[in-house]
Design an enzyme around this catalytic site. Structure first.
Site, PDB file in Angstrom:
ATOM      1  N   ARG A  48       0.808  -1.166  -0.027  1.00 22.95           N
ATOM      2  CA  ARG A  48      -0.040   0.147  -0.019  1.00 22.95           C
ATOM      3  C   ARG A  48       0.839   1.148  -0.011  1.00 22.95           C
ATOM      4  O   ARG A  48       0.606   2.089  -0.500  1.00 22.95           O
ATOM      5  CB  ARG A  48      -0.862  -0.049   1.301  1.00 22.95           C
ATOM      6  CG  ARG A  48      -1.815   1.237   1.593  1.00 22.95           C
ATOM      7  CD  ARG A  48      -2.866   1.213   2.249  1.00 22.95           C
ATOM      8  NE  ARG A  48      -2.611   0.403   3.527  1.00 22.95           N
ATOM      9  CZ  ARG A  48      -2.048   1.261   4.591  1.00 22.95           C
ATOM     10  NH1 ARG A  48      -1.664   2.464   4.521  1.00 22.95           N
ATOM     11  NH2 ARG A  48      -1.660   0.639   5.750  1.00 22.95           N
ATOM     12  N   TYR A 101     -17.229  15.942 -16.833  1.00 23.94           N
ATOM     13  CA  TYR A 101     -17.585  14.461 -16.494  1.00 23.94           C
ATOM     14  C   TYR A 101     -18.645  14.550 -15.398  1.00 23.94           C
ATOM     15  O   TYR A 101     -18.326  14.941 -14.275  1.00 23.94           O
ATOM     16  CB  TYR A 101     -16.365  13.573 -16.263  1.00 23.94           C
ATOM     17  CG  TYR A 101     -16.487  12.292 -15.715  1.00 23.94           C
ATOM     18  CD1 TYR A 101     -17.600  11.434 -16.443  1.00 23.94           C
ATOM     19  CD2 TYR A 101     -15.986  11.898 -14.620  1.00 23.94           C
ATOM     20  CE1 TYR A 101     -17.775  10.201 -16.111  1.00 23.94           C
ATOM     21  CE2 TYR A 101     -16.325  10.547 -14.053  1.00 23.94           C
ATOM     22  CZ  TYR A 101     -17.318   9.811 -14.757  1.00 23.94           C
ATOM     23  OH  TYR A 101     -17.673   8.523 -14.398  1.00 23.94           O
ATOM     24  N   ASP A 175      -8.096  18.349 -15.740  1.00 20.96           N
ATOM     25  CA  ASP A 175      -8.316  17.185 -16.223  1.00 20.96           C
ATOM     26  C   ASP A 175      -7.958  16.999 -17.436  1.00 20.96           C
ATOM     27  O   ASP A 175      -8.738  17.562 -18.346  1.00 20.96           O
ATOM     28  CB  ASP A 175      -9.991  16.760 -15.979  1.00 20.96           C
ATOM     29  CG  ASP A 175     -10.187  15.468 -16.236  1.00 20.96           C
ATOM     30  OD1 ASP A 175      -9.492  14.796 -17.099  1.00 20.96           O
ATOM     31  OD2 ASP A 175     -11.277  14.894 -15.998  1.00 20.96           O
ATOM     32  N   LYS A 200      -8.665   5.510 -19.584  1.00 21.43           N
ATOM     33  CA  LYS A 200      -8.956   5.890 -20.860  1.00 21.43           C
ATOM     34  C   LYS A 200      -7.715   5.952 -21.809  1.00 21.43           C
ATOM     35  O   LYS A 200      -7.349   4.800 -22.220  1.00 21.43           O
ATOM     36  CB  LYS A 200      -9.556   7.454 -21.194  1.00 21.43           C
ATOM     37  CG  LYS A 200     -10.425   7.581 -20.033  1.00 21.43           C
ATOM     38  CD  LYS A 200     -11.866   6.601 -20.202  1.00 21.43           C
ATOM     39  CE  LYS A 200     -12.842   7.000 -19.276  1.00 21.43           C
ATOM     40  NZ  LYS A 200     -12.876   6.870 -17.954  1.00 21.43           N
TER      41      LYS A 200
END
Length: 381
Positions: A48, A101, A175, A200
């Protein structure tokens, strides 16, 4: 190595020191042996907190965007949330575009606003309105810029908005998912941070879900890094590997996505039943000049409004043969969707609602002639 395509292949990808493997191995371990209490090898203790495969991806992402650090997450929204939580506090303000978005708007509106954060929505292409939205801004203010926007392909001037945001004391975040670091470099234009859904174009093959943020300031990067460690929404080793593999072909894919999308957009402009095509590569797009100034190419995303209204839009997306009806975008295969009831259903009925006659296309890397023929035959139905 200074050119993008070379760095996309080699940054963070040193051959394995033990075996000489050209492709670094996928480290699927959860924990690491210590040579004594607190004597960790190369700083690795628990995955982690750090994993060689994830670290390699983060090194690559920081290199491509020119940042001091990058962090990869389990999804694009997890990346956005960590970035916002590392900076915001109750009483803070987020100024966001009116075409973003839907999940980003939902994240701030449904999770951060109840925490005491103010959300202001404004058209980012209108700089005067952005200035007004930033007037009297609290010490902790984020100017959240998405360009090109999802799904109406609006263009915001990153350099100008960075100046306006910084004059008001705001953190400027871009973004960059639609453009990718190959087509657009927000940090070099003045932004403080870049966010991605790596699902994406960076991954590029519709086989991985992930997100990332890239930072230009070391102190803030440390804060985001702590959120990654403390909250734990990390990219898995295999997801990091898939994303890294995808990035190696990012330049050639984005060139093909862009040229194919340009051809599809130009074919749709004069097609019967089409009211409007939203694509910054078209000379009559209101953001064309700004996009040409700050982007290497115009990308693979476009939207189209149909004269027949919602029913025509639904029939269109259900009539394509090469374009697949599905959510998401940025993969090698062409996808088509109906935003108002799919990707942007969460903002239906709000000021961010997508017109019901709009269809969104993610133009893939298939044969250009096949793609053009497919949208035209779908329109004819």
């Amino acid at each position: 190595m200074t050119e993008f395509a070379t760095r996309a292949v080699h940054a963070g990808q040193e051959p394995d020191a033990t075996t000489g493997a050209v492709i670094p191995p996928i480290h699927v371990t959860s924990t690491y042996v210590q040579d004594g209490v607190g004597a960790m090898r190369n700083g690795y203790e628990y995955s982690r907190g750090g994993n060689p495969t994830r670290d390699a991806l983060q090194t690559l992402l920081a290199d491509l965007d020119g940042g001091v650090a990058a962090y990869s997450f389990a999804s694009g929204l997890a990346a956005e949330d960590a970035l916002l939580r590392a900076y915001l506090e109750p009483g803070a303000r987020v100024v966001m575009g009116n075409d973003v978005y839907g999940g980003t708007h939902r994240l701030v509106n449904r999770l951060h606003v109840p925490w005491g954060v103010e959300l202001v929505v404004v058209d980012m292409s209108d700089v005067d309105r952005v200035r007004a939205a930033l007037e009297g801004a609290p010490a902790k203010t984020v100017l959240w810029v998405e360009t090109p926007t999802n799904p109406l392909m609006k263009i915001a001037d990153i350099a100008l908005l960075s100046e306006v945001g910084h004059a008001a004391g705001a953190l400027v975040v871009v973004d960059n998912t639609f453009a990718s670091p190959y087509l657009q470099q927000p940090l070099s234009l003045g932004a403080d941070a870049v966010s991605y859904s790596t699902t994406k174009y960076l991954g590029g093959h519709s086989d991985v879900v992930g997100g990332a943020v890239v930072l230009r300031d070391e102190a803030f990067a440390e804060q985001v890094g702590f959120l990654q460690f403390g909250a734990g929404a990390i990219a898995s080793p295999f997801d990091a590997f898939l994303t890294t593999r995808g990035i190696k072909t990012l330049p050639v894919r984005m060139e093909r996505h862009s040229s194919n999308a340009q051809a599809v957009a130009e074919a749709l402009v004069s097609a019967p039943g089409v009211e409007r095509v939203y694509y910054p590569g078209l000379s009559d797009h209101p953001g064309h000049e700004v996009a040409a100034k700050q982007m290497r190419g115009f990308g693979g995303m476009l939207s189209v409004a149909l004269t027949g209204g919602p029913e025509a839009a639904k029939r269109f997306v259900e009539s394509t043969e090469v374009f697949t009806l599905a959510e998401s975008l940025g993969g090698v295969e062409s996808l088509i969707g109906y935003p108002s009831e799919m990707t942007h259903a969460s903002v239906k009925g709000t000021e961010l609602a997508v017109p019901e006659n709009v269809v969104r296309l993610s133009v893939g890397i298939e044969d250009q002639g096949d793609l053009v023929a497919d949208v035209l035959q779908a329109l004819s139905r």
